[in-house]
Motif scaffolding. Structure first.
Motif, PDB file in Angstrom:
ATOM      1  N   MET A  26       0.847  -1.176   0.000  1.00 34.49           N
ATOM      2  CA  MET A  26       0.000   0.000   0.000  1.00 34.49           C
ATOM      3  C   MET A  26       0.892   1.239   0.000  1.00 34.49           C
ATOM      4  O   MET A  26       1.788   1.366   0.809  1.00 34.49           O
ATOM      5  CB  MET A  26      -0.901  -0.019   1.227  1.00 34.49           C
ATOM      6  CG  MET A  26      -1.633   1.263   1.433  1.00 34.49           C
ATOM      7  SD  MET A  26      -2.901   1.191   2.673  1.00 34.49           S
ATOM      8  CE  MET A  26      -3.963  -0.034   1.999  1.00 34.49           C
ATOM      9  N   PHE A  27       0.611   2.141  -0.931  1.00 39.77           N
ATOM     10  CA  PHE A  27       1.476   3.307  -1.107  1.00 39.77           C
ATOM     11  C   PHE A  27       1.307   4.355  -0.015  1.00 39.77           C
ATOM     12  O   PHE A  27       2.181   5.183   0.188  1.00 39.77           O
ATOM     13  CB  PHE A  27       1.267   3.925  -2.490  1.00 39.77           C
ATOM     14  CG  PHE A  27      -0.083   4.550  -2.682  1.00 39.77           C
ATOM     15  CD1 PHE A  27      -0.270   5.891  -2.442  1.00 39.77           C
ATOM     16  CD2 PHE A  27      -1.172   3.791  -3.094  1.00 39.77           C
ATOM     17  CE1 PHE A  27      -1.505   6.480  -2.618  1.00 39.77           C
ATOM     18  CE2 PHE A  27      -2.409   4.371  -3.272  1.00 39.77           C
ATOM     19  CZ  PHE A  27      -2.579   5.722  -3.035  1.00 39.77           C
ATOM     20  N   LEU A  28       0.192   4.342   0.724  1.00 42.95           N
ATOM     21  CA  LEU A  28      -0.037   5.324   1.786  1.00 42.95           C
ATOM     22  C   LEU A  28       0.552   4.905   3.130  1.00 42.95           C
ATOM     23  O   LEU A  28       0.636   5.726   4.036  1.00 42.95           O
ATOM     24  CB  LEU A  28      -1.539   5.559   1.969  1.00 42.95           C
ATOM     25  CG  LEU A  28      -2.213   6.461   0.969  1.00 42.95           C
ATOM     26  CD1 LEU A  28      -3.708   6.552   1.268  1.00 42.95           C
ATOM     27  CD2 LEU A  28      -1.613   7.833   0.952  1.00 42.95           C
ATOM     28  N   LEU A  29       0.933   3.658   3.265  1.00 41.01           N
ATOM     29  CA  LEU A  29       1.382   3.141   4.556  1.00 41.01           C
ATOM     30  C   LEU A  29       2.530   3.951   5.170  1.00 41.01           C
ATOM     31  O   LEU A  29       2.456   4.309   6.351  1.00 41.01           O
ATOM     32  CB  LEU A  29       1.743   1.666   4.435  1.00 41.01           C
ATOM     33  CG  LEU A  29       1.980   0.935   5.739  1.00 41.01           C
ATOM     34  CD1 LEU A  29       0.738   1.008   6.629  1.00 41.01           C
ATOM     35  CD2 LEU A  29       2.347  -0.510   5.472  1.00 41.01           C
ATOM     36  N   PRO A  30       3.587   4.291   4.432  1.00 40.51           N
ATOM     37  CA  PRO A  30       4.657   5.099   5.047  1.00 40.51           C
ATOM     38  C   PRO A  30       4.164   6.461   5.544  1.00 40.51           C
ATOM     39  O   PRO A  30       4.575   6.927   6.611  1.00 40.51           O
ATOM     40  CB  PRO A  30       5.681   5.260   3.924  1.00 40.51           C
ATOM     41  CG  PRO A  30       5.420   4.148   2.992  1.00 40.51           C
ATOM     42  CD  PRO A  30       3.953   3.863   3.086  1.00 40.51           C
ATOM     43  N   PHE A  31       3.282   7.089   4.773  1.00 38.84           N
ATOM     44  CA  PHE A  31       2.746   8.383   5.188  1.00 38.84           C
ATOM     45  C   PHE A  31       1.911   8.253   6.458  1.00 38.84           C
ATOM     46  O   PHE A  31       2.036   9.060   7.381  1.00 38.84           O
ATOM     47  CB  PHE A  31       1.905   9.001   4.067  1.00 38.84           C
ATOM     48  CG  PHE A  31       1.175  10.243   4.476  1.00 38.84           C
ATOM     49  CD1 PHE A  31       1.867  11.428   4.691  1.00 38.84           C
ATOM     50  CD2 PHE A  31      -0.199  10.221   4.673  1.00 38.84           C
ATOM     51  CE1 PHE A  31       1.195  12.582   5.082  1.00 38.84           C
ATOM     52  CE2 PHE A  31      -0.875  11.362   5.067  1.00 38.84           C
ATOM     53  CZ  PHE A  31      -0.172  12.546   5.273  1.00 38.84           C
ATOM     54  N   LEU A  32       1.063   7.233   6.522  1.00 36.46           N
ATOM     55  CA  LEU A  32       0.216   7.031   7.698  1.00 36.46           C
ATOM     56  C   LEU A  32       1.051   6.709   8.934  1.00 36.46           C
ATOM     57  O   LEU A  32       0.759   7.191  10.028  1.00 36.46           O
ATOM     58  CB  LEU A  32      -0.806   5.922   7.430  1.00 36.46           C
ATOM     59  CG  LEU A  32      -1.790   6.203   6.293  1.00 36.46           C
ATOM     60  CD1 LEU A  32      -2.654   4.982   6.023  1.00 36.46           C
ATOM     61  CD2 LEU A  32      -2.641   7.412   6.590  1.00 36.46           C
ATOM     62  N   GLU A  33       2.094   5.916   8.756  1.00 40.71           N
ATOM     63  CA  GLU A  33       2.999   5.616   9.881  1.00 40.71           C
ATOM     64  C   GLU A  33       3.720   6.876  10.337  1.00 40.71           C
ATOM     65  O   GLU A  33       3.918   7.094  11.534  1.00 40.71           O
ATOM     66  CB  GLU A  33       3.992   4.531   9.482  1.00 40.71           C
ATOM     67  CG  GLU A  33       3.350   3.173   9.344  1.00 40.71           C
ATOM     68  CD  GLU A  33       4.285   2.127   8.755  1.00 40.71           C
ATOM     69  OE1 GLU A  33       5.344   2.501   8.188  1.00 40.71           O
ATOM     70  OE2 GLU A  33       3.953   0.932   8.868  1.00 40.71           O
TER      71      GLU A  33
END
Length: 119
Positions: free
Chosen positions: A1-8
């Motif tokens: 998922m491409f948003l995972l680093p941003f959400l973390e």
């Protein structure tokens, strides 16, 4: 998922950690967020009711729209200011929530409708 680093990253922010650890800060922000959302919806509703002929008929439609626009802008700003810290506090949880996705879709539709069709 491409948003995972941003959400973390969002959840790792110092502000997010402070919100998670403080009972009063999160509670106050959530209360202000709910009042802002209610005010935002109320400002839209009063104009829509007037457009349908059910609202305050003593004022012109344009007058009601002008009055409600200020409230709409301030309430919308308050929704953003109080919603962003809440999102960053539990970003990974919100990402998996179908209710949160539904809420964001409704918000997008309401903004498009308000910005285009109502004008």
């Amino acid at each position: 998922m491409f948003l995972l680093p941003f959400l973390e990253w969002c959840e790792g922010l110092a502000v997010s950690q402070a919100y998670r650890e403080s009972l009063w800060l999160f509670t106050l922000t959530q209360s202000l967020h709910l009042v802002s959302v209610t005010t935002f919806i109320g400002a839209i509703l009063i104009v829509d009711l007037r457009l349908l002929g059910w609202g305050p008929v003593r004022q012109s439609r344009a007058g009601i729209a002008r009055s409600a626009q200020r409230i709409l802008l301030w309430a919308g700003l308050a929704v953003l200011v109080t919603g962003i810290p809440q999102f960053t506090t539990n970003a990974l949880t919100y990402q998996r929530s179908p209710l949160f996705a539904f809420k964001m879709c409704l918000l997008a539709v309401a903004l498009v409708f308000t910005a285009t069709l109502r004008r």
